[in-house]
Design a protein around this motif. Structure first.
Motif, PDB file in Angstrom:
ATOM      1  N   ALA A   1       0.836  -1.192   0.000  1.00 41.19           N
ATOM      2  CA  ALA A   1       0.000   0.000   0.000  1.00 41.19           C
ATOM      3  C   ALA A   1       0.873   1.243   0.000  1.00 41.19           C
ATOM      4  CB  ALA A   1      -0.925   0.008   1.217  1.00 41.19           C
ATOM      5  N   VAL A   2       0.304   2.339  -0.478  1.00 42.81           N
ATOM      6  CA  VAL A   2       0.954   3.644  -0.422  1.00 42.81           C
ATOM      7  C   VAL A   2       0.238   4.433   0.669  1.00 42.81           C
ATOM      8  CG1 VAL A   2       1.592   5.717  -1.699  1.00 42.81           C
ATOM      9  CG2 VAL A   2       1.492   3.514  -2.878  1.00 42.81           C
ATOM     10  N   VAL A   3       0.946   4.704   1.748  1.00 40.15           N
ATOM     11  CA  VAL A   3       0.375   5.385   2.917  1.00 40.15           C
ATOM     12  C   VAL A   3       1.227   6.613   3.189  1.00 40.15           C
ATOM     13  CG1 VAL A   3      -0.301   5.149   5.339  1.00 40.15           C
ATOM     14  CG2 VAL A   3      -0.350   3.145   3.826  1.00 40.15           C
ATOM     15  N   ARG A   4       0.622   7.799   3.180  1.00 39.69           N
ATOM     16  CA  ARG A   4       1.396   9.023   3.348  1.00 39.69           C
ATOM     17  C   ARG A   4       0.504  10.147   3.843  1.00 39.69           C
ATOM     18  NH1 ARG A   4      -1.496   7.300  -1.172  1.00 39.69           N
ATOM     19  NH2 ARG A   4      -1.667   8.918  -2.764  1.00 39.69           N
ATOM     20  N   PRO A   5       1.128  11.163   4.509  1.00 39.75           N
ATOM     21  CA  PRO A   5       0.363  12.335   4.921  1.00 39.75           C
ATOM     22  C   PRO A   5       0.034  13.191   3.709  1.00 39.75           C
ATOM     23  CG  PRO A   5       2.670  12.644   5.445  1.00 39.75           C
ATOM     24  CD  PRO A   5       2.536  11.231   4.937  1.00 39.75           C
ATOM     25  N   MET A   6      -1.135  13.805   3.723  1.00 36.61           N
ATOM     26  CA  MET A   6      -1.513  14.686   2.634  1.00 36.61           C
ATOM     27  C   MET A   6      -0.973  16.091   2.910  1.00 36.61           C
ATOM     28  SD  MET A   6      -5.291  13.344   1.507  1.00 36.61           S
ATOM     29  CE  MET A   6      -6.152  13.866   2.986  1.00 36.61           C
ATOM     30  N   PRO A   7      -0.893  16.923   1.882  1.00 34.48           N
ATOM     31  CA  PRO A   7      -0.395  18.285   2.091  1.00 34.48           C
ATOM     32  C   PRO A   7      -1.146  18.985   3.224  1.00 34.48           C
ATOM     33  CG  PRO A   7      -0.653  17.846  -0.247  1.00 34.48           C
ATOM     34  CD  PRO A   7      -1.245  16.673   0.467  1.00 34.48           C
ATOM     35  N   GLY A   8      -0.375  19.651   4.090  1.00 36.34           N
ATOM     36  CA  GLY A   8      -0.965  20.361   5.218  1.00 36.34           C
ATOM     37  C   GLY A   8      -1.054  19.537   6.480  1.00 36.34           C
ATOM     38  N   THR A   9      -0.689  18.253   6.407  1.00 33.42           N
ATOM     39  CA  THR A   9      -0.711  17.385   7.581  1.00 33.42           C
ATOM     40  C   THR A   9       0.711  17.186   8.087  1.00 33.42           C
ATOM     41  OG1 THR A   9      -2.670  16.206   6.794  1.00 33.42           O
ATOM     42  CG2 THR A   9      -1.332  15.104   8.461  1.00 33.42           C
ATOM     43  N   ALA A  10       0.901  17.417   9.377  1.00 33.35           N
ATOM     44  CA  ALA A  10       2.232  17.271   9.966  1.00 33.35           C
ATOM     45  C   ALA A  10       2.154  16.303  11.140  1.00 33.35           C
ATOM     46  CB  ALA A  10       2.761  18.629  10.435  1.00 33.35           C
ATOM     47  N   GLY A  11       3.322  15.841  11.591  1.00 31.28           N
ATOM     48  CA  GLY A  11       3.363  14.973  12.752  1.00 31.28           C
ATOM     49  C   GLY A  11       3.451  13.509  12.393  1.00 31.28           C
ATOM     50  N   GLU A  12       3.481  12.686  13.419  1.00 31.95           N
ATOM     51  CA  GLU A  12       3.617  11.244  13.230  1.00 31.95           C
ATOM     52  C   GLU A  12       2.315  10.626  12.735  1.00 31.95           C
ATOM     53  OE1 GLU A  12       4.960   9.552  16.854  1.00 31.95           O
ATOM     54  OE2 GLU A  12       6.922  10.549  16.796  1.00 31.95           O
ATOM     55  N   MET A  13       2.452   9.389  12.238  1.00 28.82           N
ATOM     56  CA  MET A  13       1.286   8.658  11.766  1.00 28.82           C
ATOM     57  C   MET A  13       0.254   8.516  12.889  1.00 28.82           C
ATOM     58  SD  MET A  13       1.072   4.720  10.331  1.00 28.82           S
ATOM     59  CE  MET A  13       2.065   5.047   8.873  1.00 28.82           C
ATOM     60  N   PRO A  14      -0.993   8.878  12.638  1.00 29.44           N
ATOM     61  CA  PRO A  14      -2.019   8.725  13.669  1.00 29.44           C
ATOM     62  C   PRO A  14      -2.226   7.262  14.061  1.00 29.44           C
ATOM     63  CG  PRO A  14      -2.780  10.158  11.903  1.00 29.44           C
ATOM     64  CD  PRO A  14      -1.513   9.518  11.426  1.00 29.44           C
ATOM     65  N   LEU A  15      -2.616   7.064  15.289  1.00 29.41           N
ATOM     66  CA  LEU A  15      -2.863   5.714  15.785  1.00 29.41           C
ATOM     67  C   LEU A  15      -3.920   5.007  14.951  1.00 29.41           C
ATOM     68  CD1 LEU A  15      -2.346   3.522  17.914  1.00 29.41           C
ATOM     69  CD2 LEU A  15      -4.074   4.633  19.358  1.00 29.41           C
ATOM     70  N   LYS A  16      -4.910   5.734  14.492  1.00 31.05           N
ATOM     71  CA  LYS A  16      -5.984   5.126  13.697  1.00 31.05           C
ATOM     72  C   LYS A  16      -5.435   4.551  12.393  1.00 31.05           C
ATOM     73  CE  LYS A  16     -10.823   6.098  12.629  1.00 31.05           C
ATOM     74  NZ  LYS A  16     -11.886   7.156  12.646  1.00 31.05           N
ATOM     75  N   VAL A  17      -4.491   5.262  11.783  1.00 29.42           N
ATOM     76  CA  VAL A  17      -3.873   4.752  10.547  1.00 29.42           C
ATOM     77  C   VAL A  17      -3.009   3.541  10.866  1.00 29.42           C
ATOM     78  CG1 VAL A  17      -2.302   5.308   8.652  1.00 29.42           C
ATOM     79  CG2 VAL A  17      -3.932   7.023   9.467  1.00 29.42           C
TER      80      VAL A  17
ATOM     81  N   THR B   1      -9.133   1.975   0.165  1.00 23.52           N
ATOM     82  CA  THR B   1      -8.713   3.333  -0.147  1.00 23.52           C
ATOM     83  C   THR B   1      -9.534   4.311   0.678  1.00 23.52           C
ATOM     84  OG1 THR B   1      -8.092   2.716  -2.395  1.00 23.52           O
ATOM     85  CG2 THR B   1      -8.493   5.037  -1.973  1.00 23.52           C
ATOM     86  N   GLU B   2      -8.845   5.120   1.472  1.00 23.39           N
ATOM     87  CA  GLU B   2      -9.554   6.083   2.314  1.00 23.39           C
ATOM     88  C   GLU B   2      -8.591   7.146   2.829  1.00 23.39           C
ATOM     89  OE1 GLU B   2     -11.062   4.453   6.000  1.00 23.39           O
ATOM     90  OE2 GLU B   2      -9.427   2.993   6.124  1.00 23.39           O
ATOM     91  N   GLN B   3      -9.173   8.263   3.257  1.00 20.63           N
ATOM     92  CA  GLN B   3      -8.447   9.345   3.908  1.00 20.63           C
ATOM     93  C   GLN B   3      -8.771   9.272   5.391  1.00 20.63           C
ATOM     94  OE1 GLN B   3      -8.349  12.770   6.107  1.00 20.63           O
ATOM     95  NE2 GLN B   3     -10.274  12.563   4.987  1.00 20.63           N
ATOM     96  N   VAL B   4      -7.736   9.157   6.210  1.00 21.60           N
ATOM     97  CA  VAL B   4      -7.914   9.005   7.652  1.00 21.60           C
ATOM     98  C   VAL B   4      -7.068  10.051   8.365  1.00 21.60           C
ATOM     99  CG1 VAL B   4      -7.684   7.464   9.639  1.00 21.60           C
ATOM    100  CG2 VAL B   4      -8.333   6.524   7.409  1.00 21.60           C
ATOM    101  N   GLN B   5      -7.715  10.983   8.999  1.00 21.50           N
ATOM    102  CA  GLN B   5      -7.043  12.004   9.809  1.00 21.50           C
ATOM    103  C   GLN B   5      -5.881  12.677   9.064  1.00 21.50           C
ATOM    104  OE1 GLN B   5      -6.046  10.095  13.551  1.00 21.50           O
ATOM    105  NE2 GLN B   5      -8.185  10.068  14.222  1.00 21.50           N
TER     106      GLN B   5
END
Length: 320
Positions: A107-123, A139-143
């Motif tokens: 899978a390709v998992v990455r923060p979207m533009p404007g999102t900073a910080g570590e990977m959320p626990l939910k992800v 496929t989904e956008q999560v936090q």
């Protein structure tokens, strides 16, 4: 799903490519979450739908090729005058060979533009559950993070014959998602000069000898120039195994095939697994009409485990 192969091919040809994906939507949307298109300076492939939505997204994507990734929330009615009434979240990312090198795993998992910080626990929990086999990734956008499983062709389709019908089948089926096409005929000159991206061409003087190399879960469409070859392919496939198989033919042709296949030791139940004719013969015998009928039947077969045929003949002499 994330079509890594298509993106790799586009980057290899164009250098830098913008990928636009529907990350989320509120209300109605022209396409589903995960629908994506690739955009480069002189062209594009794929579609996110929506007419005006796509046209504006292409302009932004081309501008992004000289800049950075971007995230745009587009209200379809107020901004574009579309009647869908929803709002679409578009993620535009610029890809090159260096960025592609970082794609690993399933899978390709990455923060979207404007999102900073570590990977959320939910992800992280989504990924953990997928690794443990508890729930597949979707496929989904999560936090503020985008999750896209890599596309894996789920269906192997072998097309036997590169004549008029074989060419029409490849042209119609090649763009469909989730299919990997293998195309077989007796010689290289039987194939067109240009073959759709991702189609494997296998010329062989004795095509029947390639049956042993087909996955046992493959689907087969037999449309060669020769009734004798069609019969031999049916015979070998019955001994080899397949998910589905169909052969172009008339009621008379199939009656003869059933008799000859029975004489070769196959039971009536085994023979009945081969579909003849293929597609919707109510559409006619034109190669493209046959191909359209087959494509519709294949989509339905994948969804509902149906067969491919309609019970009426579609044999074309020397149709290939």
């Amino acid at each position: 799903m994330f079509d890594l192969g298509a993106l790799q091919a586009a980057v290899a040809a164009e250098g830098r490519v913008a990928r636009v994906v529907i990350a989320a939507h509120d209300g109605s949307s022209p396409r589903e979450v995960g629908a994506a298109m690739l955009v480069w300076r002189g062209g594009q492939s794929g579609t996110i739908g929506g007419g005006a939505l796509e046209w504006e997204a292409v302009q932004r994507a081309r501008a992004a090729l000289d800049g950075q990734d971007r995230l745009d929330k587009v209200p379809l009615g107020p901004a574009l005058g579309q009647c869908c009434g929803g709002a679409v979240l578009l993620l535009t990312e610029v890809w090159d060979s260096a960025r592609l090198a970082g794609v690993t795993g399933d899978a390709v998992v990455r923060p979207m533009p404007g999102t900073a910080g570590e990977m959320p626990l939910k992800v992280a929990n989504r990924l953990r559950r997928a690794r443990n086999g508890e729930a597949p990734l979707v496929t989904e956008q999560v936090q503020g993070w985008m999750i896209e499983p890599l596309a894996r062709p789920g269906r192997e389709v072998w097309i036997w014959g590169a004549g008029h019908v074989g060419r029409a089948l490849v042209a119609v089926l090649a763009p469909l998602p989730g299919l990997r096409l293998t195309w077989v005929d007796i010689a290289p000159e039987r194939f067109p000069d240009t073959v759709p991206e991702g189609v494997t061409v296998l010329p062989a003087p004795a095509p029947e000898s390639l049956v042993v190399y087909a996955p046992q879960g493959a689907e087969h469409l037999i449309v060669t120039f020769s009734h004798a070859l069609d019969l031999e392919l049916c015979h070998r496939l019955l001994g080899h195994g397949f998910a589905r198989a169909g052969v172009i033919g008339s009621a008379t042709k199939w009656a003869r095939f059933r008799s000859r296949l029975a004489g070769l030791g196959h039971s009536a139940a085994q023979i009945a697994r081969i579909d003849c004719p293929i597609g919707d013969t109510g559409l006619g015998k034109h190669p493209q009409a046959i191909a359209i009928g087959v494509a519709v039947a294949m989509i339905r077969a994948g969804q509902r485990k149906e067969t491919w045929g309609t019970g009426r003949g579609n044999d074309r002499d020397a149709a290939g």
